[in-house]
Write a protein that holds these residues in place. Structure first.
Motif, PDB file in Angstrom:
ATOM      1  N   LEU A 261      49.080 -75.470 -84.088  1.00 19.64           N
ATOM      2  CA  LEU A 261      47.863 -74.795 -84.435  1.00 19.64           C
ATOM      3  C   LEU A 261      47.814 -76.105 -85.200  1.00 19.64           C
ATOM      4  O   LEU A 261      46.253 -76.941 -84.581  1.00 19.64           O
ATOM      5  N   ARG A 264      46.444 -79.423 -83.206  1.00 19.59           N
ATOM      6  CA  ARG A 264      44.533 -79.067 -82.300  1.00 19.59           C
ATOM      7  C   ARG A 264      43.609 -79.281 -83.365  1.00 19.59           C
ATOM      8  O   ARG A 264      42.557 -80.022 -83.279  1.00 19.59           O
ATOM      9  N   TRP A 265      44.108 -78.884 -84.672  1.00 21.56           N
ATOM     10  CA  TRP A 265      42.592 -78.617 -85.842  1.00 21.56           C
ATOM     11  C   TRP A 265      42.482 -79.767 -86.549  1.00 21.56           C
ATOM     12  O   TRP A 265      41.415 -80.518 -87.002  1.00 21.56           O
ATOM     13  N   ALA A 273      41.145 -80.827 -92.012  1.00 20.66           N
ATOM     14  CA  ALA A 273      41.588 -79.990 -91.334  1.00 20.66           C
ATOM     15  C   ALA A 273      42.661 -79.809 -92.459  1.00 20.66           C
ATOM     16  O   ALA A 273      43.485 -78.572 -92.848  1.00 20.66           O
TER      17      ALA A 273
END
Length: 401
Positions: A261, A264-265, A273
């Motif tokens: 995650l 991706r962020w 992020a």
């Protein structure tokens, strides 16, 4: 020759080797009670197997980068994995705790230069928009090691002897060596020559220096707790040794989820992020300071900590490369090396603080001190966000906040 290799194969080779290296980095976390018993030492001394390893990476990453900067990347990967195997075999045969630490240092020298080179290769073989994800794939080897390598090594140590755990790691290292030989291209481009002046240029740039401090303090905050996770689960939450092995597996799954995650962020806006990720980690550590004595609530909080523990890694590594491209374009490899050092400054600092806290205050205080480290990193992140704003207004868009 390079064109015959799909980037996915190169990333797979890097991930396999990272799995071997990740297994040895954290193997002593699961073996801590066994090392205490075998060498008749206390928990703080056993924690040196983590902090000394981290110091070896911290020093080895920039030094080995200076020494090996002009070596062919394929040949360098071969040498790295051979050094890694030698270090683990030395640890497996150690007659004294001092020799065990020496083996850890040898393996750590290989670890530091591997992560430095692998991060740059991973970022270079994919499109710019996928660089954080590519770095995350490479780091997946570390997270899979946390899921399977570390618990399996712990189980091997519990069933037989802790020495067999390091032999197991050495075997994985051989597999990584073979993967690198077959799957990494022979003629990857060499980076700009790493120099001592490059270190100075990186460390005297305000944004790069702030980013390195964020890496050390934010990432390291988890290790105040994680280094002593096995005794925390056994002594304070009253889980059995066999249950701890299973818990480490589930913890590793949480780490893998968080890493994916996080990659991706962080692709589009790494700074924002990262601020959210570290905020989540801070809150989790504060909760753990309250639930740490509870059998089930403590366990759930530990698993939540696993999600946030490595979530920040791809974003931190991507951001340092982006900053170096913008501010010190001839020192990208060295900036990457220094960030790997910063990760391990954090591990050494966190595990060292955790050892002192455990000895003087007790295991239950470790989350509080971890939270303090993360809180300082959040303040530094705010400074980075402020420093990045002028870059936006002048169309210097290499680094997005």
């Amino acid at each position: 020759m390079t064109k015959q290799f799909n980037p996915s194969w190169t990333l797979l080779a890097l991930a396999i080797s990272a799995f071997a290296i990740g297994s040895t980095e954290f193997i002593s976390v699961g073996l801590m009670p066994l090392l205490v018993s075998s060498f008749h030492i206390n928990l703080a001394q056993a924690g040196l197997t983590v902090s000394i390893y981290a110091i070896g990476i911290m020093i080895g990453a920039p030094v080995m980068t200076l020494l090996t900067g002009r070596l062919n990347r394929h040949r360098l990967m071969m040498l790295i994995m051979i050094l890694f195997i030698i270090g683990n075999l030395l640890a497996a045969s150690a007659p004294t705790f001092g020799v065990l630490l020496a083996g850890r240092v040898v393996a750590a020298l290989a670890h530091g230069i591997f992560m430095t080179v692998a991060s740059v290769i991973a970022a270079d073989v994919v499109a710019p928009a996928k660089r954080a994800s590519a770095i995350a794939i490479m780091f997946t080897g570390l997270t899979v090691a946390t899921v399977t390598g570390v618990p399996l090594g712990t189980m091997i140590g519990q069933l037989g002897d802790w020495r067999w755990s390091f032999i197991f790691i050495s075997v994985i290292g051989v597999i990584g060596l073979l993967a690198d030989y077959w799957l990494i291209p022979r003629n990857l481009p060499l980076p700009s020559k790493a120099t001592v002046r490059g270190i100075i240029r990186v460390l005297t740039n305000p944004q790069l220096l702030f980013a390195l401090l964020v890496t050390a303090l934010g990432y390291g905050g988890t290790f105040v707790v994680y280094t002593y996770l096995s005794p925390l689960l056994e002594q304070q939450m009253h889980w059995s040794a066999s249950a701890v092995v299973l818990i480490l597996v589930v913890y590793g799954l949480m780490v893998a989820l968080g890493n994916t995650l996080g990659g991706r962020w962080a692709n589009a806006r790494p700074l924002i992020a990262l601020f959210k990720m570290f905020s989540g980690l801070l809150i989790t550590l504060l909760i753990l300071s309250v639930t740490g004595y509870s059998h089930w609530l403590g366990l759930l909080t530990v698993l939540l900590m696993g999600i946030f523990a490595f979530m920040n890694v791809p974003g931190l590594q991507l951001y340092i490369v982006q900053l170096a491209e913008q501010n010190t374009p001839h020192d990208i490899t060295m900036a990457s090396a220094l960030n790997i050092s910063a990760f391990n400054v954090g591990i050494a600092l966190g595990s060292g603080i955790g050892g002192q806290v455990t000895t003087n205050l007790g295991l239950g205080w470790t989350p509080i001190f971890g939270a303090i480290m993360v809180a300082v990193s959040l303040v530094l992140l705010l400074g980075l966000i402020w420093l990045a704003r002028p870059a936006k207004s002048t169309d210097r868009h290499c680094v997005q906040n």
